[in-house]
Enzyme design. Structure first.
Site, PDB file in Angstrom:
ATOM      1  N   PHE A  26      60.558  49.507  43.394  1.00 44.14           N
ATOM      2  CA  PHE A  26      59.875  50.152  44.528  1.00 44.14           C
ATOM      3  C   PHE A  26      59.908  49.255  45.776  1.00 44.14           C
ATOM      4  O   PHE A  26      60.610  49.542  46.754  1.00 44.14           O
ATOM      5  CB  PHE A  26      58.455  50.474  44.073  1.00 44.14           C
ATOM      6  N   SER A 100      55.166  45.415  36.427  1.00 38.78           N
ATOM      7  CA  SER A 100      54.194  45.536  37.519  1.00 38.78           C
ATOM      8  C   SER A 100      53.009  46.462  37.235  1.00 38.78           C
ATOM      9  O   SER A 100      52.124  46.583  38.083  1.00 38.78           O
ATOM     10  CB  SER A 100      54.921  46.034  38.781  1.00 38.78           C
ATOM     11  N   THR A 115      58.817  38.534  31.171  1.00 39.73           N
ATOM     12  CA  THR A 115      59.457  38.724  32.488  1.00 39.73           C
ATOM     13  C   THR A 115      58.739  37.923  33.575  1.00 39.73           C
ATOM     14  O   THR A 115      59.374  37.203  34.351  1.00 39.73           O
ATOM     15  CB  THR A 115      59.493  40.224  32.852  1.00 39.73           C
ATOM     16  N   THR A 145      50.736  39.085  43.974  1.00 37.60           N
ATOM     17  CA  THR A 145      49.766  40.161  44.119  1.00 37.60           C
ATOM     18  C   THR A 145      48.352  39.627  44.366  1.00 37.60           C
ATOM     19  O   THR A 145      48.022  38.520  43.931  1.00 37.60           O
ATOM     20  CB  THR A 145      49.751  41.007  42.827  1.00 37.60           C
ATOM     21  N   ASP A 146      47.512  40.459  44.982  1.00 41.50           N
ATOM     22  CA  ASP A 146      46.118  40.064  45.179  1.00 41.50           C
ATOM     23  C   ASP A 146      45.329  40.089  43.866  1.00 41.50           C
ATOM     24  O   ASP A 146      44.220  39.554  43.797  1.00 41.50           O
ATOM     25  CB  ASP A 146      45.436  40.960  46.227  1.00 41.50           C
ATOM     26  N   GLU A 147      45.916  40.700  42.809  1.00 39.74           N
ATOM     27  CA  GLU A 147      45.166  40.813  41.547  1.00 39.74           C
ATOM     28  C   GLU A 147      44.912  39.456  40.897  1.00 39.74           C
ATOM     29  O   GLU A 147      44.052  39.337  40.027  1.00 39.74           O
ATOM     30  CB  GLU A 147      45.892  41.742  40.567  1.00 39.74           C
ATOM     31  N   TYR A 171      48.438  41.667  33.139  1.00 36.46           N
ATOM     32  CA  TYR A 171      49.368  41.662  34.281  1.00 36.46           C
ATOM     33  C   TYR A 171      48.989  40.568  35.271  1.00 36.46           C
ATOM     34  O   TYR A 171      49.820  39.739  35.646  1.00 36.46           O
ATOM     35  CB  TYR A 171      49.367  43.034  34.982  1.00 36.46           C
ATOM     36  N   LYS A 175      51.009  37.154  36.465  1.00 35.02           N
ATOM     37  CA  LYS A 175      51.396  36.860  37.858  1.00 35.02           C
ATOM     38  C   LYS A 175      50.743  35.549  38.317  1.00 35.02           C
ATOM     39  O   LYS A 175      51.368  34.757  39.020  1.00 35.02           O
ATOM     40  CB  LYS A 175      50.996  38.016  38.789  1.00 35.02           C
ATOM     41  N   ASN A 200      47.563  46.620  47.259  1.00 43.45           N
ATOM     42  CA  ASN A 200      48.261  47.789  46.700  1.00 43.45           C
ATOM     43  C   ASN A 200      49.215  48.415  47.709  1.00 43.45           C
ATOM     44  O   ASN A 200      48.802  48.749  48.825  1.00 43.45           O
ATOM     45  CB  ASN A 200      47.249  48.863  46.298  1.00 43.45           C
ATOM     46  N   PRO A 226      44.206  62.464  36.429  1.00 45.76           N
ATOM     47  CA  PRO A 226      43.314  61.595  35.646  1.00 45.76           C
ATOM     48  C   PRO A 226      42.701  60.482  36.494  1.00 45.76           C
ATOM     49  O   PRO A 226      43.383  59.536  36.886  1.00 45.76           O
ATOM     50  CB  PRO A 226      44.253  61.008  34.579  1.00 45.76           C
ATOM     51  N   ARG A 235      40.584  50.054  46.175  1.00 44.10           N
ATOM     52  CA  ARG A 235      41.851  49.369  46.408  1.00 44.10           C
ATOM     53  C   ARG A 235      42.142  49.385  47.909  1.00 44.10           C
ATOM     54  O   ARG A 235      41.689  50.256  48.640  1.00 44.10           O
ATOM     55  CB  ARG A 235      42.999  50.056  45.628  1.00 44.10           C
TER      56      ARG A 235
END
Ligand code: NAD
Ligand code: DAU
Length: 365
Positions: A26, A100, A115, A145-147, A171, A175, A200, A226, A235
């Site tokens: 993406f 991801s 990975t 990522t901000d996560e 995840y 990262k 995001n 869902p 987010r």
């Protein structure tokens, strides 16, 4: 470009050979499109394993560009990576390849270790070996990522470059680990590293397992929408092309050894975002107002679901003059229009038909 015309060298007339990993995914495909079109003297080598999330359809419009080459390789395979380095001798690396999706990491954490952690260390090792201490003018840019910062619970607080790491999902732990390895190689071996952590993303070509394309696809096909838990998680959404522009700015002018946080100050509670999207879809599909929202279904919450992410992008704005170019209204409309115009793309990625096609086409690459 034909690989054999530039074996082991920066091709004639080119100022850089940049290895972008994950360029069939993406964000990677939007980044490669931008680099190929904006920098004709940069050779862009798109290295991707073409997992379920990688799709060469995403690269079709620039596949024939004279400054673009695709190399199928898996970053968990150190020998394959070394072969790519030996063949293309990259001057720079922009590393996006990753598993991801948080839900998949809950189901299969080891894929993320392999990975995101092992693959990143393989890439660091290859850069170290092939650059052999000649680091002048080179960059190893790690896209994160901000996560990694975990979950915000106090209203009005934001992640900044100095926020402590506190990953909460497999995840984000993978990262975070990869970020630590990148910084450790910068410190220990003086590898010229630079990092960014983004909020995001949304936009065209996002795999329809992520919130926004999943909802668009389900409205389009009349399936339930869902929403996890009560839909209260927040987010901070950024249009993918603005992330690609930020990466380009940081790659060009960011300070080596530093980290930049990327975000558009655009927080949405999930349930509000889904309602907003439903209204837009009603309009686009000429449905009666409220029809799409009838599909909203509250489902079991994601395990360990982070409550809120929010980025303070002040450093990036102040030092590199970056600002989002697209408002959320514009970005969401462009995104919906793209998915509605690209039904066959959605159908092929969800059926897996493209996998068989590309596995066959690239099995000897
Ligand atoms: P994506 O899942 O759409 O694409 C990942 C790409 O990496 C795919 O093309 C896939 O084929 C490739 N890949 C996966 N495993 C590989 C391997 N072992 N070897 C080689 N290639 C492999 O991901 P995305 O959403 O575009 O994210 C790209 C990067 O940006 C990731 O590092 C992610 O952590 C980071 N990021 C994503 C977001 C977001 O909102 N999507 C936000 C911030 C940071
Ligand atoms: O913050 C950056 C991260 O954003 C990236 O690093 C990740 O690669 C990317 O996947 C994304 O992670 P999220 O978990 O935030 O994205 P996702 O689209 O999966 O979910 C967004 C929110 O929507 C989250 O609170 C969970 C919720 N959700 C998600 C799905 C797929 C639902 O309520 N229903 C769903 O079906």
């Amino acid at each position: 470009m034909q690989a054999d015309t530039w074996q082991g060298q920066v091709p004639f007339g080119m100022s850089k050979s940049i290895l972008v990993t994950g360029g069939a995914g993406f964000i990677g495909s939007h980044l490669v499109r931008r680099l190929v079109s904006q920098h004709p003297t940069w050779h862009i080598i798109n290295l991707d394993a073409l997992t379920y999330a990688g799709n060469l359809e995403n690269c079709a419009d620039f596949a024939q560009a004279p400054n673009y080459t695709f190399a199928k390789a898996d970053i968990t395979d150190a020998a394959a990576l070394e072969a790519v380095f030996a063949q293309y001798n990259p001057t720079d690396i922009i590393h996006l390849a990753a598993e991801s999706h948080v839900d998949r990491s809950i189901e299969a954490p080891m894929d993320f270790v392999l990975t995101n952690v092992v693959g990143t260390v393989n890439l660091l090792n290859a850069a170290r070996k092939y650059w052999a201490g000649a680091f002048e003018g080179k960059r190893f840019y790690h896209v994160s990522t901000d996560e990694v910062f975990g979950s915000l619970h106090q209203p009005g607080t934001f992640f900044t470059e100095t926020t402590a790491y506190d990953p909460q999902s497999p995840y984000s732990a993978s990262k975070a680990s990869s970020d630590h390895f990148v910084r450790a190689y910068g410190n220990t071996y003086k590898l010229p590293v630079i990092l960014s952590n983004c909020s995001n993303n949304y936009g065209p070509n996002q795999f329809p397992e992520k919130l926004i394309p999943l909802m668009i696809n389900n409205i389009r096909t009349g399936k339930p929408l869902p929403v996890y838990g009560e839909g209260i998680n927040v987010r901070d959404w950024l249009y993918v092309e603005d992330h690609a522009i930020a990466i380009e700015r940081i790659f060009l002018d960011g300070n080596l050894g530093e980290t930049y946080l990327i975000g558009g100050l655009n927080e949405w509670k999930n349930i509000d975002l889904v309602h907003h999207l439903c209204q837009l879809m009603d309009r686009k599909l000429n449905l009666t107002e409220g029809q799409s929202a009838k599909l909203i279904t509250f489902v079991k919450d994601r395990a360990g679901h982070d409550l809120r992410y929010a980025i303070d992008p002040a450093k990036l704005q102040r030092e590199l003059g970056w600002q989002p170019t697209v408002t959320f209204e514009q970005g969401l409309e462009k995104t919906v229009d793209w998915y509605l115009a690209n039904g066959p793309w959605l159908e092929s990625v969800t059926s897996g038909a493209y996998r068989a096609y590309y596995d066959k086409q690239y099995q000897t690459a």
